[in-house]
Design a protein around this motif. Structure first.
Motif, mmCIF file in Angstrom:
data_model
loop_
_atom_site.group_PDB
_atom_site.id
_atom_site.type_symbol
_atom_site.label_atom_id
_atom_site.label_comp_id
_atom_site.label_asym_id
_atom_site.label_seq_id
_atom_site.Cartn_x
_atom_site.Cartn_y
_atom_site.Cartn_z
ATOM 1 N N ILE A 174 0.837 -1.205 0.000
ATOM 2 C CA ILE A 174 0.000 0.000 0.000
ATOM 3 C C ILE A 174 0.875 1.259 0.000
ATOM 4 N N ILE A 175 1.866 1.281 0.866
ATOM 5 C CA ILE A 175 2.688 2.497 0.965
ATOM 6 C C ILE A 175 3.539 2.669 -0.298
ATOM 7 N N THR A 176 4.008 1.559 -0.856
ATOM 8 C CA THR A 176 4.729 1.648 -2.134
ATOM 9 C C THR A 176 3.824 2.251 -3.207
ATOM 10 N N ILE A 180 4.608 5.412 -5.582
ATOM 11 C CA ILE A 180 4.898 5.300 -7.023
ATOM 12 C C ILE A 180 3.716 5.763 -7.877
ATOM 13 N N GLY A 181 2.497 5.584 -7.386
ATOM 14 C CA GLY A 181 1.337 6.028 -8.167
ATOM 15 C C GLY A 181 1.429 7.519 -8.464
ATOM 16 N N PRO A 194 12.736 -0.904 -0.653
ATOM 17 C CA PRO A 194 11.800 -1.467 0.335
ATOM 18 C C PRO A 194 12.519 -1.757 1.648
ATOM 19 N N ALA A 195 11.755 -1.952 2.702
ATOM 20 C CA ALA A 195 12.369 -2.297 3.993
ATOM 21 C C ALA A 195 12.995 -3.689 3.899
ATOM 22 N N ALA A 202 7.448 -5.876 -3.383
ATOM 23 C CA ALA A 202 7.918 -4.759 -4.230
ATOM 24 C C ALA A 202 8.726 -5.295 -5.406
ATOM 25 N N ILE A 203 9.541 -6.319 -5.139
ATOM 26 C CA ILE A 203 10.347 -6.894 -6.226
ATOM 27 C C ILE A 203 9.426 -7.476 -7.299
ATOM 28 N N ARG A 204 8.343 -8.084 -6.857
ATOM 29 C CA ARG A 204 7.398 -8.637 -7.839
ATOM 30 C C ARG A 204 6.634 -7.527 -8.583
ATOM 31 N N LEU A 205 6.297 -6.469 -7.874
ATOM 32 C CA LEU A 205 5.587 -5.352 -8.528
ATOM 33 C C LEU A 205 6.364 -4.833 -9.734
ATOM 34 N N ALA A 206 7.701 -4.842 -9.609
ATOM 35 C CA ALA A 206 8.527 -4.290 -10.688
ATOM 36 C C ALA A 206 8.287 -5.047 -11.998
ATOM 37 N N ALA A 207 8.172 -6.370 -11.913
ATOM 38 C CA ALA A 207 7.936 -7.154 -13.135
ATOM 39 C C ALA A 207 6.557 -6.838 -13.707
ATOM 40 N N LEU A 208 5.579 -6.627 -12.829
ATOM 41 C CA LEU A 208 4.228 -6.299 -13.310
ATOM 42 C C LEU A 208 4.223 -4.928 -13.979
#
Ligand code: NAD
Length: 501
Positions: A174-176, A180-181, A194-195, A202-208
């Motif tokens: 959520i905070i990420t 970034i939004g 990320p913490a 977060a690492i997975r979000l990057a691929a998405l």
């Protein structure tokens, strides 16, 4: 993973299969730390090992900032047609939504929050936030200033450049998304740190993001520890802004780093010690529900958790009983992979010891534990870091447990006799993130909601919010707001273009 498991056994099976990516994401590629070093990420739910994560340092940060800078300067993202930018961000939101099973599992394994909340709250709120900001892509207008007839003064809002985002572990997705939004829709590039306790989602979000069409270099994720990876990001001369969420102590360092380097902008979302003020005429059932959910949701690991209750002495005993009852009947502590659990594990052993330490400090200062107060030491929860829903009674407003952020499932009770006394105690804090007022009296409500210095004051409710309202704090809870259109402004600067003709 596509279908959503519905039992603990099914989640356990999914957890045993998952192979999380632990490398950094720089310039559109997963890469190991340049040093080759990794750290082992264990799960607080039972100590299992989940992943080896890249232990990044200044050289990885440098590579990510360089990639972000190049992407910004050549305009591959900021100069995109607004409708295209919107379509890409909307696709990113959809991909997050469709990935709920995997993202939720990663979040729960990483930080110990219950799987039901990861599914129903963390992942959808992350997707909704990206969608919310996507919608602004073709709705951000510039301004024309009033001038004489021979001049045109255009006030353009321009992206700042490279944003360093440093985030905590309590709501990683959520905070990420909040960072970034807003930063991406404004046209910036982002390097996210990320913490160390919560890098996997977060690492997975990057691929998405890449799959959605966000160009390489625009969104980079560099996992690692605060001193080793966060500090070089905050000190980097080519970073234009640090958007930080975390403790007040580390937030203050961001200001130092900015001063020691390039005077980069800093936005800070820091700690909290939100008070509930419960007047004698309050609806005690509603207040008890708001207080219990407000402190025990996410195991109390919430920056704006209502962690201190200021209650009129005449209703304290009844209120304590009702809070304990809500906790007992509605917020069961359970294994984080159990879909029926409402409270899971604390993020790591060190943090659990800190929380338990505060309970001891309270006892040492003469307070008494009215409910809970212990780590769970039997059954399968004993393998993880589970602490009972706790109420501490007879606390003075000046006691450490009333002044310091505990960040666990612990609420402290302090009584008052007059409204003035309640207001003074509510404001007697270095923090000013959230607060709640419980009363049926309109005049009292007006006076207290005006008088309390906090970024959000709830009246006869707690923790209601949406993307449409700004979130952040007064005083040492920070400055700069996440969520709402106002958050976009902080990632932009004004440029005047004056034309005479
Ligand atoms: P933290 O301050 O320890 O860490 C936050 C981030 O800063 C992490 O990524 C960490 O690696 C990094 N960091 C640590 N030391 C650093 C350094 N010297 N230089 C650069 N980066 C460094 O906080 P935490 O324990 O992860 O999170 C809990 C805190 O976050 C609580 O105080 C909570 O109230 C706060 N928080 C605030 C909000 C808000 O919106 N106000 C939201 C969530 C959490």
């Amino acid at each position: 993973m596509s279908a959503l498991p519905s039992s603990r056994e099914a989640w356990e099976a999914a957890a045993s299969q998952i192979k999380p990516e632990g490398r950094a994401f720089i310039n559109g590629q997963y890469v190991p730390a340049k040093s080759g070093r990794t750290f082992t990420k264990g799960s607080p739910i039972d100590g299992r090992t989940i992943a080896e994560v890249a232990d990044c340092d200044a050289s990885d940060i440098d590579a990510a900032v360089w990639a972000a800078r190049e992407a910004f300067e050549d305009g591959r993202w900021r100069d995109k047609d607004p409708a295209t930018k919107k379509a890409i961000l909307l696709k990113f939101a959809d991909l997050i939504r469709n990935d709920v099973a995997t993202l939720a599992l990663l979040e729960t394994l990483d930080v110990g929050k219950v799987i039901g909340n990861s599914i129903a709250v963390d992942v959808p709120f992350c997707a909704n936030c990206i969608q919310y900001y996507a919608e602004f892509a073709d709705k951000l207008y510039d301004e024309v200033a009033p001038t004489g007839p021979n001049d045109v003064a255009v006030i353009r809002k321009e992206p700042l450049g490279v944003i360093g985002a440093i985030v905590p572990w309590n709501y990683p997705l959520i905070i990420t998304a909040w960072k970034i939004g807003a930063a991406l829709v404004a046209g910036n590039s982002v390097v996210l740190k990320p913490a160390e306790q919560s890098p996997l989602s977060a690492i997975r979000l990057a691929a998405l993001a890449k799959q959605a069409g966000i160009p390489d270099g625009v969104f980079n994720v560099v996992p690692g520890f605060g001193e080793k990876a966060g500090k070089p990001l905050a000190l980097h001369a080519d970073v234009d802004m640090i958007s930080f969420t975390g403790s007040t102590e580390v937030g203050k360092l961001m200001l130092v780093y900015a001063g020691q380097s390039n005077m980069k902008r800093v936005a800070l979302e820091c700690g909290g010690k939100s008070p509930h003020v419960v007047m004698a005429d309050a609806d005690l059932d509603a207040a008890a529900s708001g207080i219990a959910w407000g402190i025990y949701y996410n195991q109390g690991e919430t920056c704006h958790a209502g962690s201190r209750v200021l209650v009129h002495s005449s209703v304290k005993a009844a209120l304590i009983e009702k809070i304990a009852e809500v906790a007992r009947t509605q917020i069961p502590l359970g294994h984080a992979l159990d879909p029926n659990a409402q409270m899971g594990a604390l993020v790591e052993e060190k943090h659990m010891e800190r929380v338990l330490g505060y309970i001891d400090i309270a006892k040492g200062q003469g307070a008494k534990v009215a409910s809970g107060g212990n780590r769970v030491t039997s059954g399968d929860l004993a393998k993880g870091f589970y602490v009972e829903a706790t109420i501490i009674d007879d606390v003075k407003s000046t006691d450490r447990v009333s002044q310091e952020e505990i960040f666990g499932p612990v609420v402290v009770m302090t009584t008052f006799e007059t409204e003035a006394e309640a207001l003074a105690m509510a404001n007697d804090s270095i923090y000013g993130l959230g607060a709640a007022v419980w009363t049926k009296d309109l005049s009292t409500a007006h006076r207290l909601t005006r008088g309390i210095r906090a970024g959000t004051v709830w009246l006869n409710c707690f923790d209601r919010s949406s993307m449409a309202t700004p979130f952040g704090g007064f005083k040492q809870s920070g400055f700069g707001r996440d969520r709402s259109p106002h958050a976009i402004d902080k990632y932009m600067d004004y440029k005047t273009i004056w034309t005479a003709y």
